[in-house]
Design a protein around this motif. Structure first.
Motif, PDB file in Angstrom:
ATOM      1  N   ASP A  90      -6.334 -93.904  14.846  1.00 21.44           N
ATOM      2  CA  ASP A  90      -5.193 -94.793  14.595  1.00 21.44           C
ATOM      3  C   ASP A  90      -4.736 -95.540  15.843  1.00 21.44           C
ATOM      4  N   CYS A  91      -5.563 -95.569  16.874  1.00 18.87           N
ATOM      5  CA  CYS A  91      -5.236 -96.325  18.080  1.00 18.87           C
ATOM      6  C   CYS A  91      -5.879 -97.708  18.003  1.00 18.87           C
ATOM      7  N   TYR A  92      -5.208 -98.674  18.578  1.00 22.85           N
ATOM      8  CA  TYR A  92      -5.729-100.036  18.539  1.00 22.85           C
ATOM      9  C   TYR A  92      -6.824-100.226  19.585  1.00 22.85           C
ATOM     10  N   ARG A  93      -7.845-100.981  19.194  1.00 21.86           N
ATOM     11  CA  ARG A  93      -8.952-101.328  20.071  1.00 21.86           C
ATOM     12  C   ARG A  93      -8.972-102.843  20.270  1.00 21.86           C
ATOM     13  N   VAL A  94      -9.475-103.279  21.422  1.00 13.91           N
ATOM     14  CA  VAL A  94      -9.558-104.711  21.720  1.00 13.91           C
ATOM     15  C   VAL A  94     -10.918-105.218  21.254  1.00 13.91           C
ATOM     16  N   ILE A  95     -10.889-106.196  20.362  1.00  7.86           N
ATOM     17  CA  ILE A  95     -12.114-106.721  19.764  1.00  7.86           C
ATOM     18  C   ILE A  95     -12.338-108.162  20.224  1.00  7.86           C
ATOM     19  N   TRP A  96     -13.540-108.411  20.737  1.00  9.73           N
ATOM     20  CA  TRP A  96     -13.947-109.769  21.114  1.00  9.73           C
ATOM     21  C   TRP A  96     -14.747-110.367  19.970  1.00  9.73           C
ATOM     22  N   GLY A  97     -14.324-111.548  19.520  1.00 12.82           N
ATOM     23  CA  GLY A  97     -15.023-112.212  18.427  1.00 12.82           C
ATOM     24  C   GLY A  97     -15.618-113.524  18.887  1.00 12.82           C
ATOM     25  N   SER A  98     -16.912-113.691  18.692  1.00 10.00           N
ATOM     26  CA  SER A  98     -17.576-114.927  19.103  1.00 10.00           C
ATOM     27  C   SER A  98     -17.442-115.977  18.012  1.00 10.00           C
TER      28      SER A  98
END
Length: 263
Positions: A49-57
């Motif tokens: 339930d922790c937020y993750r940083v997502i990189w989207g191309s």
């Protein structure tokens, strides 16, 4: 804007000959290239339930880059969430479990005001989970204080040897997570660790603030423009120009006089 962004995450950027700016993370993920952008987003993990940083191309690919950051305020918050806080939570949970266990071991041997024995002071202790968040007195004690055991004698409900034994637990030798200590020393060590981390963070912050100020001063000394200095130079050059003009006028007058003398 780039300065603000670099304070949040560690980035690299450069400007091309046409004035276009390219920005990427230190891990090599492209964020901005001219008019093209790749967004960063926060997504909650199904595991914890922790937020993750997502990189989207721009092609639709998504990559979790949470663990790739090497600096910035976001990196500090992630480290605090994933490393420092869980360690202290485990430490406090160990303390809560040990305290409840030791108190129950003593309390259950005593007799209550209504002559009952075998009563726990705290509720049953789970084998897993954050016990410190749910620690509570037992249902019996919660129902009536008459279920608090104070004596080891069924015939003397006014004695208080059990109560004194529980009070002495604070300075008694115990073992928590394989460590021989006392509750007083254990809680003091937790406070010392938190204080040390806080002091180290403050000193590190001050160091980087001073380092930033030094680097900015060096940058300004190379590329910055001082209005006062430029005004001083302008006045100096203007004065020199006026002096040169007067010299030329004087030389011209002398030359004219000489020419007239030979005519």
């Amino acid at each position: 804007m780039l300065k603000d962004l670099s304070g949040i995450i560690d980035i690299q950027y450069f400007e091309d000959d046409n004035g276009g700016v390219t920005v990427m993370t230190s891990g090599g993920k492209l964020l901005v290239s001219g008019v093209n952008i790749n967004e960063l987003s926060a997504e909650k993990s199904a595991e914890d339930d922790c937020y993750r940083v997502i990189w989207g191309s721009d092609s639709g690919n998504s990559v979790d880059i949470t663990d790739s950051f090497q600096g910035g305020s976001l990196k500090a918050l992630i480290d605090l969430r994933d490393n420092e806080i869980p360690q202290f939570m485990d430490t406090i949970n160990d303390l809560a479990v040990s305290l409840a266990t030791e108190v129950n071991n003593v309390h259950s041997t005593g007799y209550t005001a209504n002559g009952v024995t075998g009563i726990n002071f705290f509720r049953d202790i789970p084998t897993t989970g954050d016990y410190a968040a749910i620690i509570a007195i037992s249902d019996e004690v919660d129902t009536s204080t008459d279920y608090i055991a104070t004596t080891s004698s069924a015939d003397s409900t006014t004695a208080n040897d059990i109560a004194l034994a529980i009070a002495d637990l604070g300075s008694s030798s115990i073992t928590i997570d394989g460590q021989s200590t006392t509750y007083t020393d254990y809680t003091a060590s937790i406070e010392a660790q938190i204080g040390s981390l806080s002091q180290n963070a403050q000193e590190l912050s001050e160091y980087h603030q001073n380092l930033l100020a030094t680097v900015e001063a060096q940058r300004d000394s190379v590329s910055g423009v001082s209005i006062d200095e430029e005004m001083t130079n302008l006045i100096k050059f203007q004065t020199a120009y006026q002096a040169a003009a007067r010299l030329l006028n004087t030389a011209d007058a002398l030359f004219t006089t000489l020419m007239e003398a030979f005519q």
